[in-house]
Structures are given as C-alpha cells and as structure tokens.
Scaffold this motif. Structure first.
Motif, short mmCIF file in Angstrom:
data_model
loop_
_atom_site.label_atom_id
_atom_site.label_comp_id
_atom_site.label_asym_id
_atom_site.label_seq_id
_atom_site.Cartn_x
_atom_site.Cartn_y
_atom_site.Cartn_z
N ASP A 152 40.96 51.45 35.23
CA ASP A 152 42.38 51.46 34.85
C ASP A 152 43.07 50.27 35.50
OD1 ASP A 152 42.48 52.18 37.52
OD2 ASP A 152 43.06 54.27 37.14
N ARG A 153 44.37 50.18 35.34
CA ARG A 153 45.10 49.03 35.86
C ARG A 153 45.03 48.95 37.38
NH1 ARG A 153 47.58 50.50 31.15
NH2 ARG A 153 48.08 48.75 29.73
N ASP A 154 45.04 50.11 38.04
CA ASP A 154 44.93 50.12 39.51
C ASP A 154 43.58 49.57 39.96
OD1 ASP A 154 47.46 51.16 39.73
OD2 ASP A 154 46.76 53.25 39.86
N TYR A 155 42.51 49.95 39.23
CA TYR A 155 41.18 49.46 39.60
C TYR A 155 41.09 47.95 39.40
CZ TYR A 155 36.11 48.88 39.70
OH TYR A 155 34.85 48.46 40.02
N VAL A 156 41.64 47.44 38.30
CA VAL A 156 41.62 46.00 38.05
C VAL A 156 42.38 45.26 39.13
CG1 VAL A 156 42.38 44.19 36.46
CG2 VAL A 156 41.32 46.28 35.57
N GLU A 162 40.54 42.19 46.16
CA GLU A 162 39.38 42.15 47.05
C GLU A 162 38.42 41.01 46.73
OE1 GLU A 162 37.67 45.98 46.60
OE2 GLU A 162 39.24 47.03 47.73
N ARG A 163 38.30 40.63 45.45
CA ARG A 163 37.26 39.68 45.06
C ARG A 163 37.79 38.40 44.44
NH1 ARG A 163 32.02 43.08 43.39
NH2 ARG A 163 32.47 45.02 44.47
N GLY A 164 39.08 38.35 44.19
CA GLY A 164 39.64 37.16 43.58
C GLY A 164 39.92 37.36 42.10
N TYR A 165 40.87 36.61 41.60
CA TYR A 165 41.31 36.80 40.22
C TYR A 165 40.23 36.38 39.23
CZ TYR A 165 44.59 36.99 36.33
OH TYR A 165 45.22 37.31 35.16
N ALA A 166 39.36 35.45 39.61
CA ALA A 166 38.37 34.92 38.67
C ALA A 166 37.23 35.90 38.41
CB ALA A 166 37.80 33.60 39.20
N VAL A 167 37.05 36.92 39.25
CA VAL A 167 35.95 37.87 39.08
C VAL A 167 36.32 38.91 38.03
CG1 VAL A 167 34.58 39.65 40.22
CG2 VAL A 167 35.15 37.55 41.43
N SER A 168 35.44 39.11 37.06
CA SER A 168 35.67 40.13 36.04
C SER A 168 35.39 41.51 36.62
CB SER A 168 34.77 39.89 34.82
OG SER A 168 34.86 40.98 33.93
N PRO A 169 36.36 42.43 36.57
CA PRO A 169 36.11 43.78 37.09
C PRO A 169 34.96 44.49 36.39
CG PRO A 169 38.46 43.41 36.78
CD PRO A 169 37.76 42.25 36.14
N TRP A 170 34.65 44.09 35.14
CA TRP A 170 33.56 44.72 34.41
C TRP A 170 32.20 44.45 35.05
CZ3 TRP A 170 34.84 48.42 31.36
CH2 TRP A 170 36.02 48.38 30.62
N THR A 171 32.11 43.42 35.88
CA THR A 171 30.83 43.09 36.51
C THR A 171 30.67 43.74 37.88
OG1 THR A 171 31.74 41.08 37.55
CG2 THR A 171 30.83 40.86 35.33
N THR A 172 31.65 44.53 38.32
CA THR A 172 31.61 45.12 39.65
C THR A 172 30.92 46.48 39.70
OG1 THR A 172 33.80 46.14 39.34
CG2 THR A 172 33.74 43.92 40.29
N LEU A 178 37.09 54.80 30.75
CA LEU A 178 38.45 54.35 30.55
C LEU A 178 39.06 55.07 29.37
CD1 LEU A 178 38.58 50.94 28.74
CD2 LEU A 178 36.43 52.10 29.16
N SER A 179 40.37 54.98 29.26
CA SER A 179 41.09 55.70 28.21
C SER A 179 41.20 54.85 26.95
CB SER A 179 42.49 56.08 28.70
OG SER A 179 43.29 54.90 28.85
N HIS A 180 41.43 55.54 25.83
CA HIS A 180 41.64 54.84 24.56
C HIS A 180 42.81 53.87 24.66
CE1 HIS A 180 39.66 58.45 22.34
NE2 HIS A 180 38.76 57.58 22.77
N GLU A 186 44.36 44.14 24.51
CA GLU A 186 43.40 43.05 24.37
C GLU A 186 43.07 42.40 25.71
OE1 GLU A 186 40.79 40.81 22.00
OE2 GLU A 186 41.90 42.68 21.70
N GLU A 187 43.97 42.45 26.65
CA GLU A 187 43.70 41.86 27.97
C GLU A 187 42.49 42.53 28.64
OE1 GLU A 187 45.86 41.35 32.36
OE2 GLU A 187 46.98 42.16 30.63
N TYR A 188 42.28 43.81 28.36
CA TYR A 188 41.16 44.54 28.94
C TYR A 188 39.98 44.66 27.98
CZ TYR A 188 44.78 45.88 32.24
OH TYR A 188 45.81 45.85 33.16
N ALA A 189 40.26 44.70 26.68
CA ALA A 189 39.20 44.88 25.70
C ALA A 189 38.36 43.62 25.50
CB ALA A 189 39.79 45.32 24.36
#
Length: 213
Positions: A152-156, A162-172, A178-180, A186-189
């Motif tokens: 969710d937005r809090d996790y992102v 913790e890891r920097g803006y350039a790191v994709s949260p999907w790779t962590t 996640l919710s529909h 589009e920012e997350y999809a």
C-alpha cells in the motif's frame, strides 16, 4: 552413489575424497556393529521408501499433490479440482468462481503452495477488494504458512525512506497483497507490469518471466 534430487534422480554420483567435509574411514569392526541393532520390518522400511518416492515424484507427476498435506486445513474433495487442473496446464490460468463460503481462498492457496513447492513460480501477487486484503494475508499465513506483504502507500513510502527513491518496492519481497483500488493507479500498476513482463491487458510480453503467478 545415486542422486535423489528431482532434476537428476537416479544419476550416479562421484565422491571426491579431498573435497568432502571431515571424511573418515570406518574400520571393519565399526561395520560389523551396524547389523547388531537389527533391521526395520519390511512394512516399516517400505513406508519409508514410498515416502521418499512420493516427495521426489510429485515434482514432475501432475497426478500427485503435496500442498494438501502441508496445509492446516480440512479439505472437501471439490476443492482439489482447481489444483488438479492447474498442474496439467503449461501456464496456470484459472478462473475460480465458487459461491461465497465454498473456499475460493483455500483453492487458490493450494495452487499457489503447490507451484511454490514445485519451484514453478518465484513471485506471487494477490489482488483483492480492500475489505478482504487483511483476511487474505491472515488465511494464507495461518493455513498455508505463506507470508505476504501488504503493498500500500505506507509500504511504498517506507521502502523509499529506507532504501532510496530509485529502488522499486516490488523488488523488496517476493509475495504481495494489494487492493483493486491501488492497482488502478498507474503510478503503482506500471512498475508491477514491468516486473511481471505483462502488457496493459495482462498478457505476457515477449521474454516474460514464467516464474510469476
């Protein structure tokens, strides 16, 4: 020696003495003491052999399941049907539409657990209505021992701190829920589609990673 691994079962193995950890030569007296403890009964030893064969063969045999025996659930026979169909598909693509309360979460969890055990998938993303996101997380963890992270937005925001803006949260992590509503953003999809190598219609792109479910 003979290999028991699924990808090389039955192939002969060579032992390199110099590379073994703490090798030891057992003298004749030690060998003679082994038989003094007696032997297992044929039925007991046969059960052990069948257990080994079951664990090995299920990695390739689509007619044998492991997931139902690794889950803390009571199953009804019909709940195994999606799993049976999934194992006979080259790429799992199922639409489970049982009525409310008949165990869609269990059926989906069995398929996911089996695919992970057979190493046919490495990542999993569950998309659910916002009202049942936590329920899915708890049931997958309690019933199947599968830990999922709620994306969710809090996790992102936490990942970027913790890891920097350039790191994709999907790779962590390798398993997300996640919710529909969030997936429609589009920012997350878009980063998720890039990770799974699928287009806007959900179809695999050329060179897509088959290890995602």
């Amino acid at each position: 020696m003979s290999c028991l691994d699924d990808d090389a079962q039955g192939q002969p193995l060579d032992i390199v003495w110099e590379l073994e950890i703490s090798p030891e030569i057992v003298d004749r007296e030690a060998w003679e003491s082994i038989g003094k403890k007696g032997f297992d009964s044929p039925s007991h030893f046969g059960a052990y052999i069948r257990t080994l064969r079951w664990n090995c063969v299920t990695a390739t045999d689509a007619n044998l399941f492991q997931a139902p025996f690794r889950a803390g659930i009571k199953l009804d026979p019909y709940q195994l049907k999606p799993l049976e169909k999934a194992l006979h598909l080259p790429r799992v693509n199922l639409f489970i539409a049982d009525d409310v309360g008949l165990g869609k979460t269990i059926e989906a969890g069995l398929v996911l657990r089996e695919m992970l055990m057979r190493q046919r998938v490495r990542r999993a993303v569950v998309v659910a209505p916002p009202s049942v996101v936590i329920q899915w997380k708890e049931e997958l963890e309690h019933r199947f021992g599968l830990t999922f992270v709620i994306y969710d937005r809090d996790y992102v925001a936490r990942c970027r701190r913790e890891r920097g803006y350039a790191v994709s949260p999907w790779t962590t992590h390798s398993r997300f829920i996640l919710s529909h509503a969030l997936l429609r953003d589009e920012e997350y999809a878009a980063p998720l589609r890039d990770l799974l190598s699928i287009d806007e219609n959900g179809k695999p792109r050329d060179g897509a990673d088959p290890g995602s479910l």
